[in-house]
Design an enzyme around this catalytic site. Structure first.
Site, short mmCIF file in Angstrom:
data_model
loop_
_atom_site.label_atom_id
_atom_site.label_comp_id
_atom_site.label_asym_id
_atom_site.label_seq_id
_atom_site.Cartn_x
_atom_site.Cartn_y
_atom_site.Cartn_z
N GLU A 206 0.81 -1.22 0.00
CA GLU A 206 0.00 0.00 0.00
C GLU A 206 0.85 1.27 0.00
OE1 GLU A 206 -1.62 -3.39 2.13
OE2 GLU A 206 -0.45 -1.88 3.16
N GLU A 266 4.03 -13.57 -9.27
CA GLU A 266 4.74 -14.57 -8.47
C GLU A 266 4.19 -15.95 -8.81
OE1 GLU A 266 4.80 -13.86 -4.29
OE2 GLU A 266 6.02 -12.03 -4.45
#
Length: 629
Positions: A206, A266
């Site tokens: 964030e 990922e």
């Protein structure tokens, strides 16, 4: 030229409202920061560009469609001398990019003191990648997870007892901004538009944005994580492994991002290990098959990990779901390149897939680094002088590691028994305050151990005034989830029977400096702990052989502890709990021409002399350096 930013969002669905507020604050904050420190980043050469083509659902590099095939590598887990070798092997596999974490705590161990030298020389690493022909997806934090100590956040942040990590708390934002200001100025020359190789920057957790650039989020493959982790105006990508339906995963991404490239940031080629777990592995056939399917869909893919490396020293992280679980020293990850950087069958299978989608470099794959079995090394029990140069801190009640500014390793808590306890009497940590393991002795005689979440009571005996020593080990701070405010040491009072123990002398132990400086002396053969259990230090010498090749320390018969070679901390061993049974020794840690010192801190006991029975029960103990895991 637009520098792409990816923003990692955790799985804290209950904090979605806070995430949105946090992002607004940080976007404004990073805008100011970058205008001050990185304004020149907005000037770029027209001939070099990297952007999103929403019309054709792809990336564009220099105005042409581009699909990256990337692999994760952590320079902080690999000796500098081997960076070039690992990068070349990744390039020869057919990768055109690498993904790199930058651990904040690796570079700012002491607040305000930044270290980018030696094994921390990030710019040297980026230059090697550039020379090798690899683009870079940079992940500078401040939070990185990565099974790294405290997720890359410096432990000194916890000196502020009420700090809210990964939030808009000014106690967190100020040092995080100082870190990013330092890092961004260093990264400016390496941006793609400036002639470097960084094509995108993923700001984790964030955190913020570059001015006038495209923002990304990267989240796990669940609606909860995607809903919480995405914001309007930020490009949403996803991550998943071989246990996932590809079509369903990318449909989920499309619900949040109808146009633009498909991206698996990922793709898990393996998995991590915790002490006490079964060794994790992911099937090679599943990895190669799924990679081929994603590439055939035009997706850009980063393989996590491509080489895992090693959690040297105290850098391993930990998880805390139902209980505390520390990550092992090896970060092999069952990756295509092994912990020692050796090509595996998984790597060769991946290369065979990639050659169907792009031309791979011509030439042989570089071989595995040479290994050597040096044999047995005899170790003698020793004492270390000056383990606590500044002396003890005295306190009525226990203090944490962070309160004493001892962030890693070990601290010794010492007091006296308040009364006679001739019968076994419970020593209790009533609030689960052992973080993480405590080795207890009375007058130098080992009594047993206590452990976070699992062993909070043990019995002791002794007389009033006897010395009670509690050696506390930090096993690595939690790197993921809601427990990352992970203070270490004794976090609360200990109770002996009905008595609260007070009047503590607390010694921060600098074992690493003592070992590195050779502050060793032979132990008194008549010492009280000669044949007993509990923490002991052993040292010996590996004679020069003319070789400085990779090897592995095999620890049969030892229980748990730490190993140093020539003053370099290899990490933790714990073969009794497993799954890891050996410690990797990179060749650059050894000398081919000088004797090599090996020091072992054994915390519990040496078991029966399995590996070399002829040593009997003398203070000498053997250690094996073998040529393989």
């Amino acid at each position: 030229m637009l520098v792409l930013l990816l923003v990692y969002a955790g799985s804290f669905a209950g904090l979605c409202w806070f995430f949105c507020w946090f992002m607004l604050v940080l976007c404004w904050f990073m805008l100011v920061l970058l205008l001050v420190y990185a304004g020149p980043l907005l000037v770029y050469a027209d001939s070099r560009s990297f952007s999103i083509d929403y019309k054709n659902n792809c990336f564009q590099k220099d105005g042409k469609p581009f699909q990256y095939i990337s692999g994760s590598i952590h320079y902080s887990r690999i000796p500098r001398e081997y960076w070039k070798d690992r990068l070349l092997k990744m390039y020869m596999t057919g990768l055109n990019a690498i993904q790199v974490y930058v651990p904040w705590n690796f570079h700012e161990t002491v607040q305000g003191v930044f270290n980018f030298a030696g094994d921390r020389d990030l710019e040297y690493f980026l230059n090697l990648a550039n020379q090798t022909g690899l683009l870079v997806i940079l992940r500078p934090g401040p939070y990185i997870c990565a099974e790294w100590e405290m997720g890359g956040l410096p432990a000194w942040l916890l000196q502020k007892p009420n700090i809210i990590l990964r939030s808009a708390d000014t106690e967190y934002l100020k040092p995080a901004s100082d870190w990013l200001a330092m890092l961004l100025t260093k990264m400016k020359p390496w941006l793609y538009q400036n002639g470097g190789n960084i094509i995108s920057v993923q700001v984790e957790n964030e955190y913020g944005s570059y001015f006038d650039v495209i923002l990304f989020t990267t989240d796990g493959n669940t609606d909860k994580e995607m809903i919480c982790g995405t914001l309007e105006g930020l490009y949403a990508t996803i991550d998943f492994g071989t246990d996932t339906n590809i079509t369903a995963a990318f449909i989920r991404q499309r619900r949040f991002e109808p146009k633009g490239p498909l991206v698996n940031s990922e793709f898990y080629t393996g998995w991590l290990d915790h002490w006490g777990d079964k060794h994790a592995s992911v099937d090679t056939v599943k990895v190669s098959k799924m990679l081929g399917e994603m590439l055939s869909m035009g997706a850009s893919v980063n393989m996590y990990m491509f080489e895992g490396g090693t959690n040297f020293g105290y850098w391993n992280g930990a998880d805390h779901d139902t209980r505390f679980r520390s990550v092992v020293t090896s970060y092999d990850y069952n990756a295509p390149l092994s912990e020692a950087g050796d090509p595996t069958d998984k790597l060769l299978a991946i290369r065979d897939v990639i050659k169907n989608f792009r031309d791979i470099p011509v030439g042989p794959m570089p071989p595995a680094t040479p290994k050597f079995a040096y044999g047995f090394v005899t170790l003698q029990k020793v004492l270390l002088d000056t383990l606590s140069p500044q002396g003890p801190v005295r306190s009525q009640y226990p203090l944490t590691f962070e309160e004493i500014k001892q962030y890693y390793g070990f601290m010794l808590y010492r007091t006296t028994l308040p009364r006679n306890v001739p019968e076994p009497t419970p020593l209790i940590s009533p609030l689960n305050g052992i973080h993480d393991r405590a080795y207890v002795s009375v007058n130098g005689v080992f009594q047993g151990l206590m452990e976070r979440d699992t062993a909070l009571v043990m019995n002791v005996t002794g007389q009033q005034g006897d010395q009670l020593d509690i050696l506390v080990e930090n096993m690595g701070r939690v790197n993921f989830g809601s427990y990352i405010n992970d203070n270490k040491g004794l976090l609360g009072n200990l109770i002996l029977g009905n008595d609260v123990l007070t009047d503590w002398s607390i010694y921060p132990l600098d074992i690493d400096t003592a070992v590195a400086n050779g502050w060793l002396q032979a132990a008194d053969s008549g010492s009280a702990m000669e044949a007993g259990d509990g923490p002991m230090i052993y040292s010996g010498t590996l004679k020069s052989t003319g070789l400085a090749w990779d090897t592995f320390v095999k620890l049969n018969g030892w229980t748990k502890g730490q190993v140093w070679v020539n003053g370099v901390n290899l990490g933790r061993y714990w073969p009794q709990r497993g799954p890891q049974q050996t410690l990797y020794v990179p060749g650059p840690f050894l000398s081919a021409t000088q004797p090599n010192n090996i020091t072992v801190l054994e915390l519990e006991r040496i078991m029966s002399n399995e590996i070399c029975p002829q040593y009997g029960t003398t203070p000498s103990r053997p250690l094996m350096l073998c040529g393989r895991m």
